[in-house]
Scaffold this motif. Structure first.
Motif, mmCIF file in Angstrom:
data_model
loop_
_atom_site.group_PDB
_atom_site.id
_atom_site.type_symbol
_atom_site.label_atom_id
_atom_site.label_comp_id
_atom_site.label_asym_id
_atom_site.label_seq_id
_atom_site.Cartn_x
_atom_site.Cartn_y
_atom_site.Cartn_z
ATOM 1 N N ASN A 85 0.801 -1.216 0.000
ATOM 2 C CA ASN A 85 0.000 0.000 0.000
ATOM 3 C C ASN A 85 0.838 1.272 0.000
ATOM 4 O OD1 ASN A 85 -2.542 1.144 0.080
ATOM 5 N ND2 ASN A 85 -3.241 -0.412 1.535
ATOM 6 N N GLU A 86 1.772 1.322 0.946
ATOM 7 C CA GLU A 86 2.523 2.565 1.122
ATOM 8 C C GLU A 86 3.393 2.910 -0.098
ATOM 9 O OE1 GLU A 86 4.399 2.794 4.953
ATOM 10 O OE2 GLU A 86 5.553 4.536 4.315
ATOM 11 N N PRO A 87 4.255 1.970 -0.562
ATOM 12 C CA PRO A 87 5.073 2.351 -1.730
ATOM 13 C C PRO A 87 4.244 2.689 -2.957
ATOM 14 C CG PRO A 87 5.332 0.000 -1.196
ATOM 15 C CD PRO A 87 4.602 0.630 -0.069
ATOM 16 N N ILE A 88 3.129 1.986 -3.146
ATOM 17 C CA ILE A 88 2.306 2.281 -4.340
ATOM 18 C C ILE A 88 1.677 3.667 -4.209
ATOM 19 C CG2 ILE A 88 0.256 1.618 -5.659
ATOM 20 C CD1 ILE A 88 0.875 -1.326 -4.841
ATOM 21 N N MET A 89 1.098 3.957 -3.038
ATOM 22 C CA MET A 89 0.447 5.261 -2.854
ATOM 23 C C MET A 89 1.481 6.394 -2.945
ATOM 24 S SD MET A 89 -2.714 4.569 -2.762
ATOM 25 C CE MET A 89 -3.565 6.066 -2.281
ATOM 26 N N ASN A 90 2.700 6.137 -2.451
ATOM 27 C CA ASN A 90 3.756 7.157 -2.576
ATOM 28 C C ASN A 90 4.096 7.422 -4.041
ATOM 29 O OD1 ASN A 90 4.024 7.600 0.120
ATOM 30 N ND2 ASN A 90 5.725 6.168 0.402
ATOM 31 N N LEU A 140 -8.456 -0.720 -2.741
ATOM 32 C CA LEU A 140 -8.318 -1.651 -3.870
ATOM 33 C C LEU A 140 -6.986 -2.402 -3.790
ATOM 34 C CD1 LEU A 140 -9.746 0.659 -6.688
ATOM 35 C CD2 LEU A 140 -10.925 -1.162 -5.444
ATOM 36 N N ILE A 141 -5.956 -1.693 -3.369
ATOM 37 C CA ILE A 141 -4.642 -2.365 -3.242
ATOM 38 C C ILE A 141 -4.760 -3.487 -2.203
ATOM 39 C CG2 ILE A 141 -2.216 -2.100 -2.559
ATOM 40 C CD1 ILE A 141 -2.434 0.860 -3.423
ATOM 41 N N THR A 142 -5.324 -3.147 -1.040
ATOM 42 C CA THR A 142 -5.443 -4.139 0.032
ATOM 43 C C THR A 142 -6.265 -5.345 -0.430
ATOM 44 O OG1 THR A 142 -5.394 -2.313 1.569
ATOM 45 C CG2 THR A 142 -6.084 -4.424 2.466
ATOM 46 N N ALA A 143 -7.311 -5.080 -1.188
ATOM 47 C CA ALA A 143 -8.201 -6.163 -1.609
ATOM 48 C C ALA A 143 -7.539 -7.121 -2.590
ATOM 49 C CB ALA A 143 -9.461 -5.571 -2.228
ATOM 50 N N TYR A 144 -6.668 -6.603 -3.456
ATOM 51 C CA TYR A 144 -6.187 -7.438 -4.557
ATOM 52 C C TYR A 144 -4.683 -7.700 -4.567
ATOM 53 C CZ TYR A 144 -10.831 -6.689 -6.511
ATOM 54 O OH TYR A 144 -12.183 -6.664 -6.700
ATOM 55 N N GLU A 145 -3.913 -7.107 -3.664
ATOM 56 C CA GLU A 145 -2.454 -7.214 -3.792
ATOM 57 C C GLU A 145 -1.963 -8.661 -3.675
ATOM 58 O OE1 GLU A 145 -0.374 -4.932 -0.852
ATOM 59 O OE2 GLU A 145 -1.722 -5.521 0.753
ATOM 60 N N ALA A 176 8.365 -10.097 -9.255
ATOM 61 C CA ALA A 176 6.932 -10.077 -8.936
ATOM 62 C C ALA A 176 6.603 -8.886 -8.036
ATOM 63 C CB ALA A 176 6.527 -11.380 -8.256
ATOM 64 N N GLU A 177 7.480 -8.587 -7.101
ATOM 65 C CA GLU A 177 7.243 -7.442 -6.216
ATOM 66 C C GLU A 177 7.210 -6.131 -7.012
ATOM 67 O OE1 GLU A 177 10.214 -8.491 -2.824
ATOM 68 O OE2 GLU A 177 8.523 -7.410 -1.972
ATOM 69 N N ASP A 178 8.175 -5.988 -7.921
ATOM 70 C CA ASP A 178 8.187 -4.788 -8.767
ATOM 71 C C ASP A 178 6.933 -4.738 -9.629
ATOM 72 O OD1 ASP A 178 10.575 -4.078 -7.747
ATOM 73 O OD2 ASP A 178 11.780 -4.786 -9.440
ATOM 74 N N ALA A 179 6.579 -5.907 -10.180
ATOM 75 C CA ALA A 179 5.438 -5.961 -11.100
ATOM 76 C C ALA A 179 4.145 -5.537 -10.396
ATOM 77 C CB ALA A 179 5.296 -7.373 -11.676
ATOM 78 N N VAL A 180 3.931 -6.029 -9.179
ATOM 79 C CA VAL A 180 2.696 -5.686 -8.456
ATOM 80 C C VAL A 180 2.574 -4.168 -8.309
ATOM 81 C CG1 VAL A 180 1.553 -5.800 -6.206
ATOM 82 C CG2 VAL A 180 2.565 -7.839 -7.175
ATOM 83 N N ILE A 186 1.897 -2.516 -11.668
ATOM 84 C CA ILE A 186 0.538 -2.800 -12.148
ATOM 85 C C ILE A 186 -0.473 -1.894 -11.443
ATOM 86 C CG2 ILE A 186 -1.302 -4.557 -12.072
ATOM 87 C CD1 ILE A 186 1.084 -6.614 -12.551
ATOM 88 N N PHE A 187 -0.345 -1.748 -10.136
ATOM 89 C CA PHE A 187 -1.310 -0.906 -9.423
ATOM 90 C C PHE A 187 -1.177 0.572 -9.832
ATOM 91 C CE2 PHE A 187 -2.046 -4.502 -6.511
ATOM 92 C CZ PHE A 187 -3.430 -4.449 -6.459
ATOM 93 N N VAL A 188 0.048 1.003 -10.068
ATOM 94 C CA VAL A 188 0.219 2.396 -10.516
ATOM 95 C C VAL A 188 -0.462 2.574 -11.880
ATOM 96 C CG1 VAL A 188 1.903 4.118 -11.279
ATOM 97 C CG2 VAL A 188 2.330 2.803 -9.192
#
Lengths: 379, 194
Positions: free
Chosen positions: A31-36, B33-38, B55-59, B62-64
């Motif tokens: 959550n945090e890195p994406i929102m940042n 949405l991130i919490t629901a699908y990450e 995979a970590e980078d990809a997730v 993808i969300f961005v």
């Protein structure tokens, strides 16, 4: 969902669900890195929009110029026929990230055979060829396939077997000399070009058996295509690029502890540099590379007299401190022929799970050894 | 509209509301949405890419991307199916980039390539996916784990549902054979399943 046929299949399904369900999320949440990142993007939003506009204008201009060139003036029937025979190909080399190939395309050092083969609705064309004595690069263009993938998955690199499930995807091309002998290379790469859904680039580097053939020779190129039995075969005339080539045998190097290396040869062509290094002794270990950490093998970076840096594309072995007695590597050339080239050896660092340590930007952390540097004067 | 998505624990109405809020400019609702699908997205990317780091980078990428493109989302497909579509194309891009880095031919270089590609551990998932190509891995997750219909998988991957169905049949046989080779069942059982 259909029922799986028996207990065995049901067991497989259960096993799959259980195994995949057990994959742990490495962190509590992203959550945090994406929102940042999203916040940062929005701060930069204004600038991004301007860039987009510039790109759009440039793209429109490019389209306009192509249309303008083709439609300007009258085209005679003979010229129209000629145009039909020569499809307008975009340069594969210009779209790669390879500086040497890009430069070669820009300088017009490549040859354009314009050869096409069509089988079963799929057309494969060779758009460009580049040969400089040490590297043979071939650009392909594919048409007639509605799939953004170009290469099929290679399931066995030794036998060249590949996934045949999607028609029109390509296997590994094979390049042979007129004698039937394959063109031998120290390394090669085949792959799609980023952002170009129908382009393929084949590179054969550190060539071993073409020197005796002179500046012009024939090769046969055969490309297997999924679900098409007929071979896509091409006879291509290869011409060596014109321009000054420098071939040096410096036989100079440096030592640290028991480790010692020597540059046995350095070839600089108009588009490629090739360096052969021999070494012996144990790979140097820095203070940070002890305990759970360890060095990789030694890599060799090249720096010219203006500070430009070039690296070889060599991968790394997932093992600690591997010693390579002989290395034969290709490098991208410098912007101009340098007065001197300094060889700057370094190692990367592996953790206990043999993963490379990277900095915050995702770049490999390199450990350099000043005492191992050697400077070669280019005549 | 949220269906065919047993992996999602949240109430569909909460998802729907969060999507509307994000579209209206209330960025903080994207966290829902991130919490629901990450977890689903990470699992999917990990199975295709077979690399934890990638995979970590990809997730995150993808969300961005999903945030930037959320205005294009149409409710006639489920939000999770749309997410999987974005993830599918992103992972294919990553695989293409990886292939360009692969160097081969000489035996020596082959060892380097193999070393680079081998995943570090030998978990049940790694053993399961070792002999499957990326298309098969995608199909397995979407069909067996997420239980999407072939029509939905066709929308996600851009392939025809008929071709997917045939591919899935081949995959089933391959998995049974794989299990038989591992000694997971007797020959009698294999013969029976075919």
């Amino acid at each position: 969902m259909e029922k799986w046929q028996n207990q065995t299949e049901q067991q497989i399904v259960d096993h799959i669900r259980l195994s995949i369900g057990k994959i742990p999320l490495p962190v509590d949440s992203y959550n945090e890195p994406i929102m940042n990142r999203i916040e940062q993007l929005e701060i930069k939003g204004g600038r991004r929009l301007k860039l987009l506009k510039k790109t759009l204008i440039a793209a429109s201009l490019a389209v306009f110029l192509v249309i303008g060139t083709i439609t300007a003036g009258f085209i005679s029937p003979a010229w129209a026929d000629t145009l039909k025979q020569f499809p307008v190909f975009s340069s594969v080399f210009e779209h790669t990230e390879n500086a040497g190939l890009k430069l070669a395309a820009e300088k017009g050092l490549t040859t354009s055979p314009n050869l096409s083969v069509t089988h079963d609705g799929v057309t494969l064309s060779i758009t460009e060829v580049l040969y400089d004595g040490t590297r043979l690069a071939i650009g392909f263009d594919r048409a007639g396939v509605m799939d953004e993938r170009v290469m099929a998955e290679i399931t066995n690199f030794y036998t060249h077997e590949f996934d045949q499930s999607t028609k029109g995807l390509l296997g590994l091309p094979v390049v042979t000399l007129p004698s039937g002998e394959p063109v031998s290379a120290g390394s090669s790469s085949t792959g799609g070009v980023y952002g170009q859904s129908n382009m393929i680039l084949l590179e054969l580097n550190e060539l071993r058996n073409t020197a005796a053939l002179g500046d012009e020779f024939q090769v046969n190129i055969r490309v297997p295509v999924a679900q098409i039995a007929e071979p896509f075969e091409f006879q291509v005339t290869v011409n060596k690029v014109e321009g000054r080539s420098i071939n040096l045998k410096p036989d100079q190097g440096a030592s640290k502890g028991s480790f010692h290396y020597k540059v046995k040869s350095l070839d600089i062509t108009p588009v490629t540099m090739r360096m052969i290094i021999t070494s012996e002794g144990e790979v140097p270990v820095s203070a940070e590379q002890t305990g759970e950490y360890a060095p990789t093998s030694v890599f060799y970076e090249l720096v010219d007299d203006l500070g430009n840096v070039t690296n070889s594309q060599m991968g790394y072995v997932k093992a600690k401190a591997v010693q390579h007695p002989i290395l034969d590597n290709s490098y991208n050339i410098f912007p101009r022929v340098p007065k001197t080239i300094t060889v700057r050896p370094y190692t990367c660092t592996l953790d206990s799970e043999l993963n490379l340590l990277e900095d915050v930007n995702g770049e490999r952390i390199k450990t350099y050894y000043k005492e191992l540097e050697t400077t070669i004067v280019i005549p | 509209m949220e269906h065919g998505n047993p992996g999602c624990q949240l109430n569909p109405n909460v998802i729907k509301e969060a999507i509307s809020k994000v579209r209206a400019g209330e960025r903080q609702f994207f966290a829902t949405l991130i919490t629901a699908y990450e977890r689903q997205m990470y699992t999917y990317c990990y199975c295709i890419l077979r690399s934890r780091e990638e995979a970590e980078d990809a997730v995150q990428d993808i969300f961005v991307k999903v945030y930037q493109e959320i205005g294009r989302y149409e409710e006639r497909v489920s939000f999770s199916a749309w997410l999987y579509k974005v993830a599918y194309h992103h992972c294919l891009d990553q695989l293409r980039k990886r292939k360009r880095r692969i160097r081969l031919l000489s035996f020596y270089t082959m060892q380097i390539v193999r070393g680079y590609q081998e995943p570090p551990d030998d978990s049940a998932v790694d053993r399961l996916f070792r002999d499957l190509n990326p298309d098969e891995r995608v199909l397995l997750i979407l069909r067996v784990v997420e239980q999407y219909s072939f029509d939905e998988i066709a929308q996600i991957t851009g392939r025809s549902s008929v071709a997917l169905r045939k591919k899935y049949e081949r995959l089933r046989k391959k998995l049974v054979q794989q299990k038989a080779n591992e000694g997971g069942c007797s020959h009698g059982e294999v013969a029976e399943s075919n």
